[in-house]
Structures are given as C-alpha cells and as structure tokens.
Design a protein around this motif. Structure first.
Motif, PDB file in Angstrom:
ATOM      1  N   ILE A 163       0.876  -1.172   0.000  1.00 48.68           N
ATOM      2  CA  ILE A 163       0.000   0.000   0.000  1.00 48.68           C
ATOM      3  C   ILE A 163       0.910   1.218   0.000  1.00 48.68           C
ATOM      4  CG2 ILE A 163      -1.881   1.227   1.136  1.00 48.68           C
ATOM      5  CD1 ILE A 163      -2.357  -1.319   2.816  1.00 48.68           C
ATOM      6  N   GLY A 164       0.972   1.928  -1.107  1.00 44.64           N
ATOM      7  CA  GLY A 164       1.871   3.065  -1.098  1.00 44.64           C
ATOM      8  C   GLY A 164       1.734   3.939  -2.320  1.00 44.64           C
ATOM      9  N   ILE A 165       2.702   4.831  -2.461  1.00 44.50           N
ATOM     10  CA  ILE A 165       2.598   5.832  -3.511  1.00 44.50           C
ATOM     11  C   ILE A 165       2.759   5.229  -4.903  1.00 44.50           C
ATOM     12  CG2 ILE A 165       3.297   7.697  -1.984  1.00 44.50           C
ATOM     13  CD1 ILE A 165       6.087   7.567  -3.178  1.00 44.50           C
ATOM     14  N   ASP A 198      -3.773  14.789   1.154  1.00 42.37           N
ATOM     15  CA  ASP A 198      -5.058  14.232   1.598  1.00 42.37           C
ATOM     16  C   ASP A 198      -5.738  13.467   0.473  1.00 42.37           C
ATOM     17  OD1 ASP A 198      -4.745  15.245   4.119  1.00 42.37           O
ATOM     18  OD2 ASP A 198      -6.030  17.004   3.815  1.00 42.37           O
ATOM     19  N   ILE A 199      -5.564  13.943  -0.758  1.00 40.30           N
ATOM     20  CA  ILE A 199      -6.151  13.239  -1.910  1.00 40.30           C
ATOM     21  C   ILE A 199      -5.541  11.842  -2.023  1.00 40.30           C
ATOM     22  CG2 ILE A 199      -6.281  13.221  -4.439  1.00 40.30           C
ATOM     23  CD1 ILE A 199      -6.394  16.294  -4.303  1.00 40.30           C
ATOM     24  N   GLY A 200      -4.226  11.760  -1.882  1.00 43.21           N
ATOM     25  CA  GLY A 200      -3.560  10.459  -1.947  1.00 43.21           C
ATOM     26  C   GLY A 200      -3.984   9.544  -0.817  1.00 43.21           C
ATOM     27  N   ILE A 201      -4.085  10.083   0.380  1.00 46.72           N
ATOM     28  CA  ILE A 201      -4.496   9.277   1.526  1.00 46.72           C
ATOM     29  C   ILE A 201      -5.913   8.751   1.337  1.00 46.72           C
ATOM     30  CG2 ILE A 201      -5.090   9.389   3.977  1.00 46.72           C
ATOM     31  CD1 ILE A 201      -2.634  11.201   4.331  1.00 46.72           C
ATOM     32  N   GLU A 202      -6.812   9.608   0.886  1.00 49.92           N
ATOM     33  CA  GLU A 202      -8.197   9.167   0.660  1.00 49.92           C
ATOM     34  C   GLU A 202      -8.264   8.065  -0.391  1.00 49.92           C
ATOM     35  OE1 GLU A 202     -10.303  12.699  -0.353  1.00 49.92           O
ATOM     36  OE2 GLU A 202     -10.097  13.597   1.641  1.00 49.92           O
ATOM     37  N   LEU A 204      -5.898   5.810  -1.071  1.00 50.56           N
ATOM     38  CA  LEU A 204      -5.381   4.570  -0.505  1.00 50.56           C
ATOM     39  C   LEU A 204      -6.340   3.979   0.526  1.00 50.56           C
ATOM     40  CD1 LEU A 204      -1.585   5.411  -0.155  1.00 50.56           C
ATOM     41  CD2 LEU A 204      -2.721   4.075  -1.931  1.00 50.56           C
ATOM     42  N   VAL A 205      -7.018   4.825   1.268  1.00 45.12           N
ATOM     43  CA  VAL A 205      -8.028   4.334   2.204  1.00 45.12           C
ATOM     44  C   VAL A 205      -9.143   3.615   1.450  1.00 45.12           C
ATOM     45  CG1 VAL A 205      -9.871   5.061   3.790  1.00 45.12           C
ATOM     46  CG2 VAL A 205      -7.556   5.990   4.041  1.00 45.12           C
ATOM     47  N   GLU A 206      -9.596   4.204   0.351  1.00 40.26           N
ATOM     48  CA  GLU A 206     -10.633   3.554  -0.456  1.00 40.26           C
ATOM     49  C   GLU A 206     -10.120   2.242  -1.056  1.00 40.26           C
ATOM     50  OE1 GLU A 206     -14.143   2.610  -2.221  1.00 40.26           O
ATOM     51  OE2 GLU A 206     -13.723   4.073  -0.646  1.00 40.26           O
ATOM     52  N   TYR A 207      -8.863   2.227  -1.454  1.00 43.69           N
ATOM     53  CA  TYR A 207      -8.242   1.011  -2.007  1.00 43.69           C
ATOM     54  C   TYR A 207      -8.297  -0.120  -0.972  1.00 43.69           C
ATOM     55  CZ  TYR A 207      -4.582  -1.890  -4.221  1.00 43.69           C
ATOM     56  OH  TYR A 207      -3.862  -2.914  -4.807  1.00 43.69           O
ATOM     57  N   VAL A 208      -7.883   0.165   0.253  1.00 39.68           N
ATOM     58  CA  VAL A 208      -7.879  -0.865   1.290  1.00 39.68           C
ATOM     59  C   VAL A 208      -9.300  -1.268   1.648  1.00 39.68           C
ATOM     60  CG1 VAL A 208      -7.157  -1.433   3.643  1.00 39.68           C
ATOM     61  CG2 VAL A 208      -5.650  -0.082   2.161  1.00 39.68           C
ATOM     62  N   LEU A 231       8.406  10.948   7.522  1.00 37.96           N
ATOM     63  CA  LEU A 231       7.758  10.420   8.722  1.00 37.96           C
ATOM     64  C   LEU A 231       6.359  10.994   8.914  1.00 37.96           C
ATOM     65  CD1 LEU A 231       7.707   8.913  11.435  1.00 37.96           C
ATOM     66  CD2 LEU A 231       8.900  10.886  12.429  1.00 37.96           C
ATOM     67  N   GLU A 232       6.221  12.293   8.719  1.00 38.60           N
ATOM     68  CA  GLU A 232       4.919  12.927   8.943  1.00 38.60           C
ATOM     69  C   GLU A 232       3.854  12.353   8.011  1.00 38.60           C
ATOM     70  OE1 GLU A 232       8.014  15.044  10.859  1.00 38.60           O
ATOM     71  OE2 GLU A 232       7.849  14.499   8.739  1.00 38.60           O
ATOM     72  N   SER A 233       4.217  12.088   6.765  1.00 39.37           N
ATOM     73  CA  SER A 233       3.267  11.462   5.840  1.00 39.37           C
ATOM     74  C   SER A 233       2.941  10.041   6.280  1.00 39.37           C
ATOM     75  CB  SER A 233       3.827  11.469   4.417  1.00 39.37           C
ATOM     76  OG  SER A 233       3.747  12.761   3.841  1.00 39.37           O
ATOM     77  N   CYS A 234       3.957   9.321   6.807  1.00 40.25           N
ATOM     78  CA  CYS A 234       3.720   7.973   7.314  1.00 40.25           C
ATOM     79  C   CYS A 234       2.702   7.996   8.453  1.00 40.25           C
ATOM     80  CB  CYS A 234       5.024   7.348   7.804  1.00 40.25           C
ATOM     81  SG  CYS A 234       6.216   6.957   6.511  1.00 40.25           S
ATOM     82  N   ILE A 235       2.847   8.964   9.328  1.00 42.28           N
ATOM     83  CA  ILE A 235       1.921   9.069  10.458  1.00 42.28           C
ATOM     84  C   ILE A 235       0.506   9.377   9.977  1.00 42.28           C
ATOM     85  CG2 ILE A 235       1.328  10.465  12.474  1.00 42.28           C
ATOM     86  CD1 ILE A 235       4.367  10.726  13.000  1.00 42.28           C
ATOM     87  N   ARG A 236       0.374  10.323   9.059  1.00 38.40           N
ATOM     88  CA  ARG A 236      -0.958  10.680   8.559  1.00 38.40           C
ATOM     89  C   ARG A 236      -1.603   9.498   7.850  1.00 38.40           C
ATOM     90  NH1 ARG A 236       0.015  14.286   4.646  1.00 38.40           N
ATOM     91  NH2 ARG A 236      -2.209  14.774   4.407  1.00 38.40           N
ATOM     92  N   LEU A 237      -0.820   8.797   7.020  1.00 39.63           N
ATOM     93  CA  LEU A 237      -1.357   7.641   6.306  1.00 39.63           C
ATOM     94  C   LEU A 237      -1.679   6.515   7.288  1.00 39.63           C
ATOM     95  CD1 LEU A 237      -2.079   6.135   3.714  1.00 39.63           C
ATOM     96  CD2 LEU A 237       0.340   5.512   3.485  1.00 39.63           C
ATOM     97  N   GLY A 238      -0.777   6.282   8.232  1.00 41.08           N
ATOM     98  CA  GLY A 238      -1.005   5.221   9.203  1.00 41.08           C
ATOM     99  C   GLY A 238      -2.269   5.438  10.012  1.00 41.08           C
ATOM    100  N   ARG A 239      -2.490   6.655  10.461  1.00 38.25           N
ATOM    101  CA  ARG A 239      -3.710   6.947  11.218  1.00 38.25           C
ATOM    102  C   ARG A 239      -4.958   6.707  10.374  1.00 38.25           C
ATOM    103  NH1 ARG A 239      -1.678  12.628  14.046  1.00 38.25           N
ATOM    104  NH2 ARG A 239      -0.719  11.681  15.905  1.00 38.25           N
ATOM    105  N   ALA A 240      -4.885   7.057   9.098  1.00 34.96           N
ATOM    106  CA  ALA A 240      -6.043   6.880   8.216  1.00 34.96           C
ATOM    107  C   ALA A 240      -6.348   5.402   7.968  1.00 34.96           C
ATOM    108  CB  ALA A 240      -5.789   7.599   6.896  1.00 34.96           C
ATOM    109  N   LEU A 241      -5.304   4.551   8.017  1.00 39.43           N
ATOM    110  CA  LEU A 241      -5.492   3.122   7.742  1.00 39.43           C
ATOM    111  C   LEU A 241      -5.711   2.292   8.999  1.00 39.43           C
ATOM    112  CD1 LEU A 241      -2.725   2.569   5.011  1.00 39.43           C
ATOM    113  CD2 LEU A 241      -5.199   2.812   4.635  1.00 39.43           C
TER     114      LEU A 241
END
Length: 425
Positions: A163-165, A198-202, A204-208, A231-241
C-alpha cells in the motif's frame, strides 16, 4: 572373524564428527526465484556436503572471500566459525556470505550427528510453521481483493500486500515531490522531501476498503512498500489506515532511525514492523529497547543465520515483541528459516515469495512436497536442513549463465585470499 571395519560397514555412523574438516566451498548462482540468489556448497573430507544460500540480490563474492577462512575447520564448531567470520558481514546484502555459510554449517553438523537443524538450536516449539505469501499489487483495489481471496482459497491464512505511492502514479495531486525524487530509490525516506496529500491518503483508504470488502477480516493482512515518504506522511497515512486492523505496517521508514520509529509507534494503533535489513542482534536492540516496534521481521540470510536469528527472537521476546520472518529465496534458505522458526518461541509467521513458481519445490530432492500445504510448512525431521540433495537438472534450468563458476565449479582463485583479520592491536 568379525573385524571392527566389517561391523562399521553395517552401521550408519553418519560421519566421525570430531574428524570432520572443510575442504572446499563452491557456488551456483540462480536467476528468477523471483530474485537472483547464489547457493553455496561446503564440502568435507568425509564426503558429506552442506548447503547454504547467499541472500537474494547479494554478490556471491561475500561468500567466496570466506573460503580461505573456512578450509581446515571442523564445520560442527558452528559458533566458533561464526565468531571468526561475522566481522565480514554487515547490514542488508553484505551479510549474505556469512549467513549462507552459517546455514551450510548447520546442514553439515546436522548430517554429521544425524539430527535435524532445529535440534541443534535446542529443540522445537512447533511441528509446522505458518507461512504467508507476499502478493504483487493490482492497481484496482477490488481486483487486488480478489487476488488475495484466491490466496485464501489455496489455504493461506495470513496475507500481505503493498500500500503506497506506487498506486498513486495516475492520481492527480496525490503526491508532492521535489524534482526527480519520485524517480530514484537511492535516497533514504527522510531526505526525499516526498509527501502524500489528503487526496492520496483518501485514495489509498478507499483502495484498502475495497480489498477488505472482498477478503473480510477472516485472516491477518499486513502492509508493506509505502514509498520513500517522510515520517509525517507515514503518520498521517497510518492513522487513516488504522481502522482496517492491519497486521502491521512494514518498513515505513528506514530501520536505522530509532527515534522516528518511536514517534511512528506512538502515533498509530497498528503494529509497527521492521528488520529485514538488520545484521546481528545488536542491530535490533535500539528498536526493542525504545519500544519502537511491535513486530520484528528479520531475514535469516541477513540477520546472522539460524542461531543468531533465534537469539534475536529470544531478545525480542524479553521485550514483549513477536517475531515474523522475511524470506525471498530458494528452498534451501526456506528450510533454514523453517528450522529457526520451529525453535523460536515467539515466532508467528514466515514469508514466501515463490508460491506462484510451480518448479520452485523441485530445486531440492528427498523431502516431502509441496513444502506449503494449507498455509503451513511441516518441520522436516531428516538430518541437517532436511533435504537429501539438490536437484541438478532443476538447478541448471534456472542457473545464471553469467556466473563464471557454472554448476558448483572450482573456486580455486579464492583458496589463498588473505588479510590480517584481527580487530585489535
């Protein structure tokens, strides 16, 4: 008249372990496992040989340079030899030679004494080892879900996906990056300046979510390959997943940055995992002592071999951390992993990258096949790593023709390679 020699001719003495000596080390390099790797064969004065494996994508030179340090040694003195050669290993692929030799020593010692390798580690905690198969990505979440569902239908009870960019290539405004940074894999994550929006995170959340709709929550699902984001992007993505209860987030950041792992672990509710590039138990200590990980994931072909990886597992257990194992090689390294997993109490799952290769099991003979049934591998009871011999015909079909040694050909050029190895004055 019965003589001592005639009596021994009717008895399987396996060998005379105290008189066993290493006489040679040879190489056979393979392609398409799906990752290139090199097998090593260590020969002895009593006609028995032991097999090991230099880790995927590592140079066989890491093993060949050790030959002159091995010839004449008794391979049953595994710890003594390991202490002699471990200075020539390092993190990631640079440990490939040391670890491949250690595997072969366990194979030889087990054959010499007539016992399986796990017994040399102190015995086993389990008779079968849970396996998971990494699964190549599909760009559509629903298609990926069906692909993972087919794994479940084959009996796998633990799954992993990426799950990634890499899934965001065609998604506008999903990733922000400095010029050319998305085109390189040679710069460590904190230094790339790559951020996920946020667009990318949304996305990937829909993908999962689409994957979970297909496979449900019957079996654990781990995640890997998030990309070289900060790291900050990892944290934001991790929280969303976090809401999808994934088994772990793997290698979100490079293992060297302990403080960043602590920040990540304290910011999300999904277990944090790393370890496939770490050499020796000392490399795991900072992550364990700081509580930066909930799961360690050593690759036995990097971490130090069977005995060192068991020690790493024991160290993790003292800190309340479970051990999974990374693996992407041939059946030889796979069997080394099986013995180590069987002998380590806090182990829970082993990776395999080759479940889609119908010929993979054929590379060794004299062992029950298929190796993996209903998601488990049975721990072999035969001496050493548990197989009788390699399959020359099968190996030759995937042998790397660029390898100058061919099929376990002579390596005489390395017989006299020497250096002043002492680490003190």
């Amino acid at each position: 008249m019965t003589t001592e020699a005639s009596i021994e001719s009717n008895v399987n003495t396996h060998s005379r372990p105290s008189d066993l000596r290493i006489t040679d080390l040879r190489i056979c390099s393979l392609r398409g496992l799906p990752m290139d790797a090199s097998l090593i064969r260590i020969d002895t004065n009593q006609g028995i040989s032991g097999y090991g494996e230099v880790r995927d994508w590592a140079s066989p030179t890491f093993a060949l340079m050790l030959k002159s340090r091995l010839v004449g040694e008794n391979p049953c003195n595994i710890d003594k030899i390991f202490r002699k050669i471990k200075q020539f290993g390092f993190h990631a692929r640079q440990a490939g030679g040391v670890c491949g030799v250690e595997m072969a020593l366990f194979d030889l010692a087990g054959k010499a004494y007539g016992v399986p390798a796990y017994q040399l580690l102190g015995g086993k905690f389990r008779d079968r080892v849970l396996c998971y198969c990494d699964t190549d990505s599909m760009m559509d979440g629903t298609e990926m879900g069906h692909r993972l569902k087919r794994r479940m239908e084959r009996g796998f009870q633990f799954l992993k996906m990426d799950i990634g960019i890499g899934l965001l290539k065609d998604v506008p405004n999903a990733v922000i990056a400095p010029p050319s940074m998305l085109d390189t894999q040679s710069i460590m994550h904190p230094f790339t300046g790559i951020q996920i929006t946020d667009i990318g995170i949304e996305y990937l959340v829909e993908y999962v979510r689409q994957v979970r709709e297909i496979i449900g929550y019957e079996v654990p699902l781990a995640a890997d390959h998030f990309g070289h984001i900060n790291l900050e992007s990892c944290i934001r993505l991790g929280r969303a997943l976090d809401s999808f209860t994934l088994a772990w987030y793997e290698d979100m950041i490079p293992w060297q940055f302990t403080n960043q792992f602590v920040r990540l672990a304290n910011s999300v509710t999904t277990p944090i995992c790393t370890g496939e590039d770490i050499y020796l138990k000392e490399g795991f200590k900072p992550l364990l002592e700081s509580r930066g990980v909930s799961v360690i994931h050593p690759d036995l072909a990097t971490s130090g071999g069977l005995m060192e990886t068991k020690k790493i597992g024991d160290l993790a257990q003292e800190h309340g951390v479970a051990m999974a194992m990374h693996f992407a090689g041939s059946p030889i390294s796979f069997l080394a992993n099986i013995h180590c997993a069987a002998a380590t109490e806090n182990f829970f799952v082993l990776e395999n990258h080759s479940v889609d290769l119908p010929w993979w099991d054929d590379l060794v003979d004299g062992i029950e096949k298929p190796f993996i049934k209903d998601g488990y591998a049975i721990v072999p009871e035969a001496p050493g790593l548990g197989f009788e011999d390699v399959n020359e015909e099968a190996l030759r079909q995937c042998m790397d023709e660029r390898c100058q040694w061919g099929y376990f050909g002579p390596t005489d050029a390395w017989d006299n390679e020497r250096s002043h190895d002492r680490l003190w004055s």
